[in-house]
Design a protein around this motif. Sequence first.
Motif, mmCIF file in Angstrom:
data_model
loop_
_atom_site.group_PDB
_atom_site.id
_atom_site.type_symbol
_atom_site.label_atom_id
_atom_site.label_comp_id
_atom_site.label_asym_id
_atom_site.label_seq_id
_atom_site.Cartn_x
_atom_site.Cartn_y
_atom_site.Cartn_z
ATOM 1 N N SER A 1 2.446 1.267 -5.951
ATOM 2 C CA SER A 1 3.125 0.448 -4.966
ATOM 3 C C SER A 1 4.606 0.302 -5.304
ATOM 4 O O SER A 1 5.006 0.365 -6.471
ATOM 5 C CB SER A 1 2.470 -0.932 -4.932
ATOM 6 N N LYS B 1 0.804 -1.208 0.000
ATOM 7 C CA LYS B 1 0.000 0.000 0.000
ATOM 8 C C LYS B 1 0.848 1.274 0.000
ATOM 9 O O LYS B 1 0.360 2.367 0.247
ATOM 10 C CB LYS B 1 -0.932 0.015 1.232
ATOM 11 N N SER C 1 -5.210 -9.038 -8.039
ATOM 12 C CA SER C 1 -4.213 -8.364 -7.191
ATOM 13 C C SER C 1 -3.591 -7.150 -7.874
ATOM 14 O O SER C 1 -2.662 -6.550 -7.337
ATOM 15 C CB SER C 1 -3.108 -9.347 -6.778
ATOM 16 N N GLU D 1 -3.075 -4.005 -5.955
ATOM 17 C CA GLU D 1 -1.966 -3.902 -5.007
ATOM 18 C C GLU D 1 -0.755 -3.215 -5.642
ATOM 19 O O GLU D 1 0.223 -2.919 -4.965
ATOM 20 C CB GLU D 1 -1.566 -5.283 -4.495
#
Length: 232
Positions: free
Chosen positions: A24, A12, A100, A103
């Motif tokens: 990220s 994060k 994902s 992310e």
Amino acid sequence: MIYEQPTSADPKSTAAKNGRFGFSEKLVVLHDPHSLEVESIASLRNQLVGKHLQDGKRSLAICGATAGVGVTFVASNLAVAMAQAGVHTLLLDCNLREPSLDEYFLSEEPMRGLSDYLASDQDSELALINPDVIPNLSIMFSGSPTEQAQRLLSKTRFQTLIENCVRSFDLTIVDCPPASSSADTRRIAALVRHALVIARKDHSYLSDMRRLITDLQTDRANVIGSFLNVVD
């Protein structure tokens, strides 16, 4: 081609932002451009530009036999590297069960995406593609996780989406789910037509890799090569 996946970054982290998205530290192409990992991604990019794109191939499914091999890591960083080289790139998250990509490209609000598009006849694909996340890079996120992935991916609407994306972008990179968890990857790669298979040191089995490559080729996907993910 060998690269190392970073292990210490907080997914994060928002050290880099463009106003709409945070990035990220898993996006090493942005955060650590002089690293060995980025050199490997850049080498892959150059090979793809010099061969894949030169041959008129405008799509690439990133596939892994099992979870945890680094498929999203490669797909995301390769997409950024392509965009930095001036290639008009779309990154499409087709992992409808356990996505994902969010992310890597961070938003304060949940992003609607592919599952929402396939579940409804109302949404326009253009409304769910996020343009210029960085210059030359557009993204369609997976959207709401669903257990109806196989049914949604079997719709003609998905095939039409892939065809439109391939026509509209210089390169469409598709982040695929683990092949061991469902038949989704085979369906996706068959439509995308070209696939790169990811393996991870001390994690992937050669038998799994061979089975995945055989399955993809049986479905008439062109397996252009493989990537070995080396993790410290």
